[in-house]
Design a protein around this motif. Structure first.
Motif, PDB file in Angstrom:
ATOM      1  N   TYR A 319      46.740  41.702  13.916  1.00 10.66           N
ATOM      2  CA  TYR A 319      45.694  42.223  14.808  1.00 10.66           C
ATOM      3  C   TYR A 319      44.361  42.441  14.101  1.00 10.66           C
ATOM      4  O   TYR A 319      43.310  42.086  14.618  1.00 10.66           O
ATOM      5  CB  TYR A 319      46.191  43.528  15.429  1.00 10.66           C
ATOM      6  CG  TYR A 319      45.305  44.067  16.513  1.00 10.66           C
ATOM      7  CD1 TYR A 319      44.921  43.267  17.582  1.00 10.66           C
ATOM      8  CD2 TYR A 319      44.847  45.377  16.464  1.00 10.66           C
ATOM      9  CE1 TYR A 319      44.109  43.761  18.570  1.00 10.66           C
ATOM     10  CE2 TYR A 319      44.032  45.879  17.455  1.00 10.66           C
ATOM     11  CZ  TYR A 319      43.662  45.067  18.507  1.00 10.66           C
ATOM     12  OH  TYR A 319      42.848  45.566  19.479  1.00 10.66           O
ATOM     13  N   ARG A 320      44.402  43.030  12.917  1.00  2.00           N
ATOM     14  CA  ARG A 320      43.163  43.339  12.210  1.00  2.00           C
ATOM     15  C   ARG A 320      42.908  42.352  11.068  1.00  2.00           C
ATOM     16  O   ARG A 320      42.486  42.743   9.967  1.00  2.00           O
ATOM     17  CB  ARG A 320      43.192  44.786  11.702  1.00  2.00           C
ATOM     18  CG  ARG A 320      43.375  45.833  12.792  1.00  2.00           C
ATOM     19  CD  ARG A 320      42.249  45.811  13.823  1.00  2.00           C
ATOM     20  NE  ARG A 320      40.924  45.855  13.242  1.00  2.00           N
ATOM     21  CZ  ARG A 320      40.256  46.972  12.978  1.00  2.00           C
ATOM     22  NH1 ARG A 320      40.792  48.137  13.258  1.00  2.00           N
ATOM     23  NH2 ARG A 320      39.054  46.927  12.454  1.00  2.00           N
ATOM     24  N   GLU A 526      38.893  39.553  11.445  1.00  2.76           N
ATOM     25  CA  GLU A 526      39.618  40.232  12.526  1.00  2.76           C
ATOM     26  C   GLU A 526      40.252  39.149  13.397  1.00  2.76           C
ATOM     27  O   GLU A 526      39.798  38.007  13.385  1.00  2.76           O
ATOM     28  CB  GLU A 526      38.636  41.038  13.408  1.00  2.76           C
ATOM     29  CG  GLU A 526      37.861  42.134  12.681  1.00  2.76           C
ATOM     30  CD  GLU A 526      38.702  43.375  12.418  1.00  2.76           C
ATOM     31  OE1 GLU A 526      39.923  43.353  12.710  1.00  2.76           O
ATOM     32  OE2 GLU A 526      38.152  44.360  11.909  1.00  2.76           O
ATOM     33  N   TYR A 530      41.082  40.919  18.758  1.00  2.00           N
ATOM     34  CA  TYR A 530      40.424  42.187  18.462  1.00  2.00           C
ATOM     35  C   TYR A 530      38.930  42.091  18.765  1.00  2.00           C
ATOM     36  O   TYR A 530      38.333  43.017  19.312  1.00  2.00           O
ATOM     37  CB  TYR A 530      40.633  42.564  16.989  1.00  2.00           C
ATOM     38  CG  TYR A 530      39.895  43.821  16.587  1.00  2.00           C
ATOM     39  CD1 TYR A 530      40.424  45.080  16.869  1.00  2.00           C
ATOM     40  CD2 TYR A 530      38.657  43.761  15.935  1.00  2.00           C
ATOM     41  CE1 TYR A 530      39.754  46.241  16.526  1.00  2.00           C
ATOM     42  CE2 TYR A 530      37.973  44.909  15.589  1.00  2.00           C
ATOM     43  CZ  TYR A 530      38.527  46.147  15.877  1.00  2.00           C
ATOM     44  OH  TYR A 530      37.854  47.281  15.547  1.00  2.00           O
ATOM     45  N   ASP A 745      42.303  49.553  21.616  1.00  2.00           N
ATOM     46  CA  ASP A 745      43.169  48.447  21.967  1.00  2.00           C
ATOM     47  C   ASP A 745      42.514  47.648  23.084  1.00  2.00           C
ATOM     48  O   ASP A 745      42.662  47.944  24.252  1.00  2.00           O
ATOM     49  CB  ASP A 745      44.527  49.004  22.405  1.00  2.00           C
ATOM     50  CG  ASP A 745      45.443  47.897  22.889  1.00  2.00           C
ATOM     51  OD1 ASP A 745      45.021  46.723  22.816  1.00  2.00           O
ATOM     52  OD2 ASP A 745      46.539  48.217  23.337  1.00  2.00           O
TER      53      ASP A 745
END
Ligand code: AMP
Ligand code: MN
Ligand code: ZN
Length: 783
Positions: A319-320, A526, A530, A745
């Protein structure tokens, strides 16, 4: 909201999070209120009674007109009205908005004043959003764009969002989030993450268990370093420069380093005959070691090399980070479990290639497809002699093929897959997560034995079925990691999946946003999900908001980078709005529709004019347009007299491959177009009518050749159920209650934001009613 401590606050008002040194001492949020809860309670009470009172006022119309006939009422209304307008002006001024509410004469009407309120509300809510994020511990202020992998940690520690240190048992009004405040592991990586839009080159530089040596490219450190890493170099050009520099055969650079060994690998006889099923040791009696030093890793490798089999699993975070990070490796032998901190040992993991590529040692995985890619991507690790229990489960035709099912079926173990999507970057790793990770490999060797036995039984002792599982497993170990490559066409594939019929403006917006998101995701390291989740990107494209605020309104919650770059995004939307407006098919090939519609216009011209000259002029125009459409990558290609290694054209991971295919595609399309143009009346009619219906469909054959050799679209979120942290006790992570977690989120549709929309003229204003439940729920990009 802001007016009660107006005179106290400095110019920035709320924005100022660092300036109040008394905060900690007085323990009061603002005079008379001990914390935010008290303040909010009071505020809500006040708002409620004001709303009630206003609802009790005489209604517009007869009621009001009647009351207005009493001078007392009239006077009262005017003085109260002025007071209200004055208060509103003050609030608006405080937030730096236009605020000529009271200058009634200067305003032409109620509507304009209403617009002023709408604008101010948007601004205030926007600021509240930013400040909530900041309270969350994330700084959204403009930051210089950092090179990939080098981003300062996005954590703001200010006096009011810091955890109350030493303030005894006082309940914390703001809590920091466990997962939010995970320091970016990328910052500690010895080797920078390469997010450039160039094909992946294996990370290997030593090749244990080789029968064919590693090409010199990989062993020459100097050459390897020379690869252009500038993010903006078009991939085809980067490949070309690189070839020129290295004079190396592209074929060798992109090939699977163990292709030769795997091609020549045959499963040893003893692995095709009836196994002795060895029971697993109870977990409680099994030693578990956490490996986070080079020394321990070397020792582990030596241990593994002596074994005939061991089980492996990985945990990954996507995700990151743009390409994702392998955070953990679990290894189980018959005797012991090992948990390797692969974030810590990322640059040393290659050591394990000695055991992992040893053909005499079986590596048991469950569902190794992703693992094989992640091993290559992050560590340059390869597997020779793989057994995949997922493939075995398929061959055995079991009811389900998940690991939980196998654990239940073979070991009667109830596993708890809740942690599968936990944030595996967390350190130190909470006990629950270590236990979970262990379970993924602890039983796997026993399952491997049992499945082999069953596979043989199934076929009355004949090895055919078992052999097919070994073969399938080998195919998986031959998989190559492919980096997501951005091409000018990548967006189309994703747009097609949105099942939305876009016009040319909307499609252009989608294309521009897609490119913006890809570039930013690479730069900031990222995930694209995201930066800007697909459903929001689609919504912005659909609505083409006239104002930056409209872009914000399309996103709920607003992704941090969208908030930060809303003006850039707005420019892109404006650019899209300048496109000539045409309807485009669901299949959404913009150029296709564009060319078709323009050609159709010329066809009409042809039909109406009969003389030869105008026909050829129209023809020429049409052909010029089609020509311009031919190859969007032409400018990136080296001149035709330059030698391009032919292998690049056939290597699906290479940009040249893409370009080559695109060229073929556009060639086909142009030919097709010309056929249509030249063809008889029937064909012409078809083209024209297709445009009328706005649904031109590229032929199947063409579509097929347009297929990408690899998945370039960002992961879609549709079919994925997010892990619900609210169900688990996460106090272990940060020593805080999970209740008020506010992890950003962007994929979540925030059902708890009761969104109300006021329409005023062509503007819209939205605000959140009720308390926002910004709970911590991860929505991970789908694999
Ligand atoms: P597992 O092999 O089940 O331990 O999963 C390994 C990794 O795959 C996890 O750490 C996640 O990063 C990822 N993963 C597993 N299942 C999913 C899913 N349903 N959606 C997205 N990612 C997943
Ligand atoms: Mn796995
Ligand atoms: Zn796992």
């Amino acid at each position: 909201m802001a007016s009660s401590n107006d005179n106290k606050s400095t110019e920035g008002g709320f924005q100022d999070g660092n300036s109040d040194p008394n905060d900690e001492e007085t323990n009061e949020l603002c005079p008379g209120f001990k914390d935010v809860d008290a303040f909010v309670k009071y505020g809500l009470g006040a708002v409620l009674s004001a709303t009630k009172a206003s609802a009790g006022l005489p209604q517009a119309g007869d009621d009001y007109d009647f009351y207005r006939s009493f001078p007392g009422f009239q006077e009262f209304c005017e003085s109260q009205g002025d007071k209200l307008l004055h208060l509103m002006s003050q609030i608006m001024q405080h937030h730096g908005c236009r605020s000529h509410m009271r200058d009634r004469n200067k305003l032409t009407g109620l509507e304009e004043r209403f617009d002023l309120v709408v604008d101010s509300n948007d601004t205030i809510l926007e600021r509240a959003g930013i400040l909530l994020d900041e309270a969350d511990g994330v700084n959204r202020s403009q930051q210089p764009v950092m090179p990939a992998g080098f981003q300062p940690p996005k954590i703001v520690v200010s006096s009011w969002n810091r955890k109350g240190s030493g303030s005894g048992s006082r309940p914390e009004t703001f809590r920091l989030l466990h997962a939010k405040n995970v320091a970016r592991p990328q910052l500690k990586f010895k080797e920078k993450v390469d997010n450039s839009n160039t094909p992946f080159i294996p990370k290997i530089f030593i090749k244990p268990n080789a029968t064919k040596p590693l090409p010199s490219y990989f062993t020459n450190k100097q050459i390897r370093k020379e690869r252009p890493e500038d993010l903006d170099v078009p991939a085809a050009l980067a490949d070309f420069i690189h070839q020129q520099r290295t004079q190396e055969h592209v074929e060798d650079m992109f090939a699977h380093p163990y292709q030769y060994e795997l091609d020549h690998f045959t499963t040893p006889e003893n692995l095709l005959s009836k196994p002795e099923v060895q029971m697993y040791k109870p977990m409680a009696e099994t030693k578990c070691s956490f490996i986070d030093t080079l020394e321990d890793l070397v020792a582990l490798n030596e241990k593994l090399c002596k074994l005939s089999e061991f089980a492996v699993d990985l945990e990954h975070h996507s995700y990151r980070s743009f390409l994702g990070l392998t955070c953990l490796m679990q290894i189980s032998t018959r005797e012991e479990d090992f948990i390797i901190d692969t974030l810590e040992l990322r640059s040393e993991m290659y050591i394990l290639n000695e055991a992992f590529t040893d053909p005499a040692t079986v590596k048991v995985f469950h569902g190794a497809d992703s693992d094989i890619e992640w091993l290559q991507k992050d560590f340059g690790l390869y597997v020779v002699n793989l057994f995949d229990t997922h493939q075995a489960s398929r061959a055995l035709n079991l009811a389900r093929h998940s690991l939980d099912h196998l654990l239940k079926h073979f070991c009667n173990v109830d596993s708890d897959k809740r942690y599968q999507l936990a944030d595996w970057r967390i350190r130190p790793l909470p006990d629950e997560m270590v236990q979970y990770a262990r379970t993924d490999t602890h039983y796997l060797l026993y399952i491997y034995d049992s499945m082999r036995a069953q596979l043989l039984e199934f076929h009355h002792g004949q090895p055919g079925l078992l052999q097919s599982v070994w073969n399938k497993s080998k195919d998986i170990s031959l998989k190559k990691y492919l980096k997501p490559i951005f091409t000018e066409e990548s967006y189309l594939e994703l747009q097609r999946k949105q099942k939305k019929s876009f016009n040319t403006q909307q499609l252009t917006a989608f294309r521009l946003l897609f490119a913006w998101r890809d570039k930013l995701a690479r730069q900031e390291d990222e995930s694209t999900g995201y930066v800007l989740p697909t459903h929001m990107m689609s919504k912005i494209s659909e609505e083409l908001p006239k104002e930056p605020q409209g872009i914000i309104a399309c996103c709920n919650p607003v992704p941090p980078l969208v908030r930060q770059q809303v003006n850039e995004l707005h420019l892109l939307v404006q650019q899209a709005r300048e496109m000539p407006l045409l309807k485009v098919s669901k299949d959404g090939c913009q150029q296709w529709a564009y060319v078709l519609s323009i050609s159709a216009a010329f066809l009409k011209e042809l039909e109406t004019k009969s003389d030869q000259t105008s026909l050829s002029v129209a023809h020429m125009k049409a052909s010029r347009i089609i020509e311009s459409f031919e190859n969007p990558f032409r400018m990136y290609l080296p001149p035709s007299d330059v030698h391009i290694n032919k292998n690049a054209k056939f290597d699906p991971s290479s940009k040249i491959f893409e370009v080559n295919k695109l060229h073929l595609l556009s060639y086909h399309m142009s030919n097709h177009m010309f056929d249509s143009l030249k063809g008889g009346g029937k064909k012409r009619e078809r083209v024209a009518s297709e445009v009328g219906e706005s649904t031109p469909k590229p032929s199947k054959k063409l579509m097929k050749s347009a297929d990408k050799p690899q998945k370039t679209e960002p992961p879609s979120q549709e079919s994925f159920t997010p892990f619900d942290y609210s169900q688990s006790d996460l106090s272990v992570f940060a020593g805080t209650k999970s209740k008020s977690n506010t992890q950003f989120d962007p994929n979540r549709q925030a059902p708890d934001f009761k969104k109300k929309v006021f329409i005023s003229g062509n503007r819209s204003m939205s605000y959140m009613a009720g308390k926002s439940e910004r709970g911590f729920r991860h929505n991970w990009p789908k694999r």
